[in-house]
Motif scaffolding. Structure first.
Motif, PDB file in Angstrom:
ATOM      1  N   PRO A 240      41.274  42.335  35.092  1.00 47.96           N
ATOM      2  CA  PRO A 240      42.444  42.806  34.354  1.00 47.96           C
ATOM      3  C   PRO A 240      42.193  43.213  32.916  1.00 47.96           C
ATOM      4  CG  PRO A 240      42.831  40.611  35.277  1.00 47.96           C
ATOM      5  CD  PRO A 240      41.447  41.005  35.654  1.00 47.96           C
TER       6      PRO A 240
ATOM      7  N   LEU B 230      39.021  47.183  40.397  1.00 50.79           N
ATOM      8  CA  LEU B 230      39.370  47.010  38.982  1.00 50.79           C
ATOM      9  C   LEU B 230      40.513  46.012  38.808  1.00 50.79           C
ATOM     10  CD1 LEU B 230      39.137  50.628  37.548  1.00 50.79           C
ATOM     11  CD2 LEU B 230      37.635  48.713  37.075  1.00 50.79           C
ATOM     12  N   ARG B 231      41.321  45.861  39.840  1.00 50.51           N
ATOM     13  CA  ARG B 231      42.417  44.892  39.766  1.00 50.51           C
ATOM     14  C   ARG B 231      41.889  43.473  39.542  1.00 50.51           C
ATOM     15  NH1 ARG B 231      45.346  41.890  42.763  1.00 50.51           N
ATOM     16  NH2 ARG B 231      44.173  42.251  44.660  1.00 50.51           N
ATOM     17  N   GLN B 232      40.635  43.248  39.942  1.00 48.55           N
ATOM     18  CA  GLN B 232      40.036  41.926  39.769  1.00 48.55           C
ATOM     19  C   GLN B 232      39.544  41.705  38.340  1.00 48.55           C
ATOM     20  OE1 GLN B 232      40.166  40.228  42.694  1.00 48.55           O
ATOM     21  NE2 GLN B 232      40.800  42.056  43.801  1.00 48.55           N
TER      22      GLN B 232
ATOM     23  N   GLN C 209      40.408  46.819  32.957  1.00 55.63           N
ATOM     24  CA  GLN C 209      40.632  47.855  33.966  1.00 55.63           C
ATOM     25  C   GLN C 209      41.134  49.180  33.412  1.00 55.63           C
ATOM     26  OE1 GLN C 209      44.018  47.387  36.765  1.00 55.63           O
ATOM     27  NE2 GLN C 209      43.876  45.269  36.163  1.00 55.63           N
TER      28      GLN C 209
ATOM     29  N   GLU D 138      41.268  49.055  43.455  1.00 57.06           N
ATOM     30  CA  GLU D 138      41.435  47.679  43.913  1.00 57.06           C
ATOM     31  C   GLU D 138      40.391  46.752  43.276  1.00 57.06           C
ATOM     32  OE1 GLU D 138      43.725  46.106  45.292  1.00 57.06           O
ATOM     33  OE2 GLU D 138      42.763  44.243  45.914  1.00 57.06           O
TER      34      GLU D 138
END
Lengths: 308, 404
Positions: A272, A268-270, A275, A266
């Motif tokens: 992009p 790493l979703r920030q 990631q 989650e």
């Protein structure tokens, strides 16, 4: 130490809905659901040493069974969750029967094929699953109480996750758990010691599927839609990765892996742009420096620090 | 006593005013006197990045343009962008973060249909306006709700119907072979295709294949056995390339018509099918107002180059679906303008329902209505021979209507 860790965990779980937004609580619900999925995979792979790659299928069976029970028949959600678990367990026992004839890579491929076949069923059994349109699930209900937000669902998700964790510990400490580990170490030696190997394997598959089905039921507490795309091989691989990163063969590892890896994903979703690289690098680093898993790595470090 | 009463009354009124004033302002999250916060989400990473990365960039550059022109009733648009990974769980996490943590006024996102449908219940329950980016998202648009608008690229129902419309009108086809996917997209576009086939008295021979199919020999042979007047391929890139290649290998010389979902890169398609010989009688559907980069939509590509010079210098940029981001951003801007200087979510939603304008980007106008939530239903067709693209006359649509 264990007492301190449990107290901290309990404090975080209690404080979470009071001090955070619904988004964080949604993540917590999802991570706790994946924790139960990981516990199920831990039982069949970590404890019994049977390679099963059909976990997403059992999870899906749990979601559809619990979702349909609650939506179409209005069952209270504890009953729906149990229906999800039992439906998955029944099919898990059947797969366990088939698994008696196979081992290692052949077993992995057979269970993988079952997972793919189930995804096809989810996608094409339109009358039951909604097929490619997905299935809308009514909000979970219990005696007039309706769970419409993540915060409403959270106490019940936590309670179910804790109950499944306790059940895992009970199974691990019981004669059955010792049988699982005996089969994992050596089937011949286990048989010589009087362990019914065939029956133990079938039970392991059944219990593992039951956990996945319960996780599916938990999902219906805070989510009102499911699509077969979410129940493919990637989900099984995600759960397997969580269990391996946490530490194969350890309950703490399964729990820690689900939470740590879910949070990393989650976070790493920030970011992009980076990631995929970061995700791969983290996995490689884990395998290089913590091959026994996160839980064992931290325990070793803690022991080292105490003896230093 | 009177003085005390008056003072108490005044104090009460003041408290009421002070109390309700800020409370009223706070009722609309994401609004300040100078900004409107819009939450965007799209696949910004992974294998599905091509579906949304540059689409989101296009919407952002349009918002930047509006901001440079003074904003909307004095407010600048502030964008918060999240990666949804084209995955239902991640998309719902992104939406919940934008709504509950970032407190956005409205949402503008979604490039992947199955994933975006997962957020439907949440946005409807929380009464948050969701204007999709380029997902067809038919599952979230039908049955219509007051809160979700989309299909700015096109509705999948319209994709299938327009394919039949083109085959029937251009080639006089009476029997067509139709390849679609065995997923949500496939179910939706086949329903549209059936509606148009019935209206045009066209017989359909259908093969639904898995998007991950590796060998299309069996479905192709079944379709060829039906002796169709045209082969319609309504799949993603891989099955499409396999089917076109197989048709060439088997000497199939009837028209092959590929849907807009079938390729994002025609030169790559030419290579994947083994060269131009496989494209001798080949047509591809598009939803833009002109050929990609053509004079009608050149302004979009020019704006992209100006806004993202570094990206534009990279090969294969802008990505094929980039212009699709403009109509959704335009719709939001128009609805916000119509909602007046004191916008509320309800006012914006009411304005969305009355939108009817030509974006200058897509083949058809953006048209919503009291129970219409799919913006575009029109498509164009291009003849492609491996080198040249020739725009075919006419705009084609579907006769499919939602029967709720």
């Amino acid at each position: 130490m264990r007492f301190v860790a449990l107290t901290v965990a309990a404090a975080i779980l209690i404080a979470l809905p009071l001090v955070t937004t619904g988004y964080v609580v949604y993540l917590a619900n999802l991570l706790l659901t994946f924790t139960v999925l990981c516990l199920g995979m831990h039982i069949v792979i970590g404890e019994t040493g049977q390679f099963s790659l059909a976990h997403a299928a059992f999870y899906g069976i749990g979601i559809y069974a619990a979702g349909i029970a609650g939506t179409s028949f209005g069952t209270p959600f504890p009953v729906s969750i149990l229906i999800g678990g039992l439906a998955a367990a029944a099919i898990g026992f059947v797969i366990g029967m088939v698994a008696l004839r196979m081992r290692d890579i052949y077993l992995a491929l057979a269970t993988f094929a079952f997972g793919e076949a189930m995804q096809w069923v989810f996608l094409n059994w339109n009358a039951v699953t909604g097929g490619p349109n997905g299935l809308r699930i009514a909000p979970a209900r219990l005696f007039g109480l309706e769970l419409v937000t993540d915060k409403d669902a959270y106490p019940f998700v936590v309670a179910t996750a804790v109950a499944m964790l306790v059940l895992t510990v009970i199974v691990a400490r019981a004669r059955l758990g010792r049988s699982f580990r005996a089969v994992r170490e050596s089937e011949i030696a286990a048989q010589a010691m009087g362990v019914p190997v065939q029956r133990t394997k079938v039970v392991a598959f059944g219990i593992s599927a039951f956990f996945a089905g319960i996780a599916g039921g938990m999902f219906t507490l805070f989510s009102t839609y499911i699509h077969p795309d979410s129940l493919g091989f990637q989900t099984t691989i995600l759960v397997l990765t969580m269990v391996v990163v946490g530490g194969l063969g350890s309950i703490g590892g399964a729990v820690g892996g689900a939470i740590a890896f879910g949070l990393i994903s989650e976070l790493l979703r920030q970011a992009p742009s980076f990631q995929e690289i970061a995700y791969g690098a983290i996995l490689i680093l884990f395998m290089m420096y913590a091959p026994k898993g996160l839980f064992a790595f931290l325990a070793d470090r803690f022991r080292g620090a105490r003896h230093a | 006593m009177t003085v005390i009463k008056s003072t108490a009354l005044a104090a009460g009124l003041a408290a009421a005013l002070l109390g309700t004033g800020p409370a009223a302002a706070q009722q609309e999250p994401g609004l300040t006197p100078t900004t409107i916060k819009i939450g965007m989400f799209a696949p910004l990473s992974g294998a599905n990045m091509a579906y949304g990365f540059d689409v989101a960039n296009a919407a952002k550059m349009y918002y930047d343009k509006i901001n440079k022109e003074g904003g909307i009733h004095g407010r600048k648009i502030e964008v918060v962008l999240e990666d949804d990974r084209c995955n239902a769980n991640d998309l719902v996490a992104a939406v919940k973060k934008l709504v509950e943590q970032d407190q956005v006024f409205m949402l503008n996102g979604g490039s992947c249909s199955a994933a975006v449908v997962a957020a439907k219940e949440y946005v409807v329950r929380n009464k948050v306006p969701l204007v999709m980016l380029n997902a067809s998202g038919d599952g979230a648009l039908y049955p219509p709700t007051d809160y979700i608008f989309g299909a700015f690229s096109i509705s999948q129902y319209a994709v299938g119907g327009a394919m039949i419309d083109f085959a029937a009108k251009t080639f006089g086809a009476k029997k067509v072979a139709y390849v679609n996917h065995d997923d949500a997209y496939g179910a939706w576009n086949l329903e549209g295709a059936k509606a148009d086939a019935e209206a045009s008295k066209v017989d359909l021979a259908v093969e639904s294949v898995n998007p991950t199919i590796n060998d299309v020999t069996a479905p192709f042979l079944k379709l060829r056995a039906a002796n169709p007047d045209a082969l319609l391929i309504v799949t993603y890139a891989r099955p499409a390339a396999l089917m076109i290649k197989k048709a060439a290998e088997m000497g199939f010389n009837k028209p092959i018509i590929l849907s807009v979902t079938g390729t994002a890169n025609l030169s790559q398609l030419m290579q994947n099918v083994g060269g131009p010989d496989a494209l001798k009688n080949f047509y591809v559907q598009d939803v833009l107002a002109d050929l990609p980069g053509g004079p009608k939509i050149k302004w979009v590509y020019d704006m992209y180059k100006q806004s993202y010079p570094d990206l534009a210098a990279k090969p294969d940029h802008p990505q094929a679906y980039m212009p699709y981001g403009i109509p959704s951003a335009m719709s939001i801007v128009k609805a916000l303008q119509a909602a007046g200087p004191n916008p509320t979510r309800e006012k914006v939603l009411e304005a969305m329902k009355t939108l009817n304008f030509d974006s200058g980007v897509m083949a058809g106008p953006v048209v919503f209505g009291p129970s219409e939530r799919a913006a575009n239903k029109a498509t164009i067709f291009i003849k492609f021979d491996g080198t040249n693209q020739t725009l075919q006359p006419g705009v084609y649509s579907s006769r499919w209507k939602f029967k709720g």
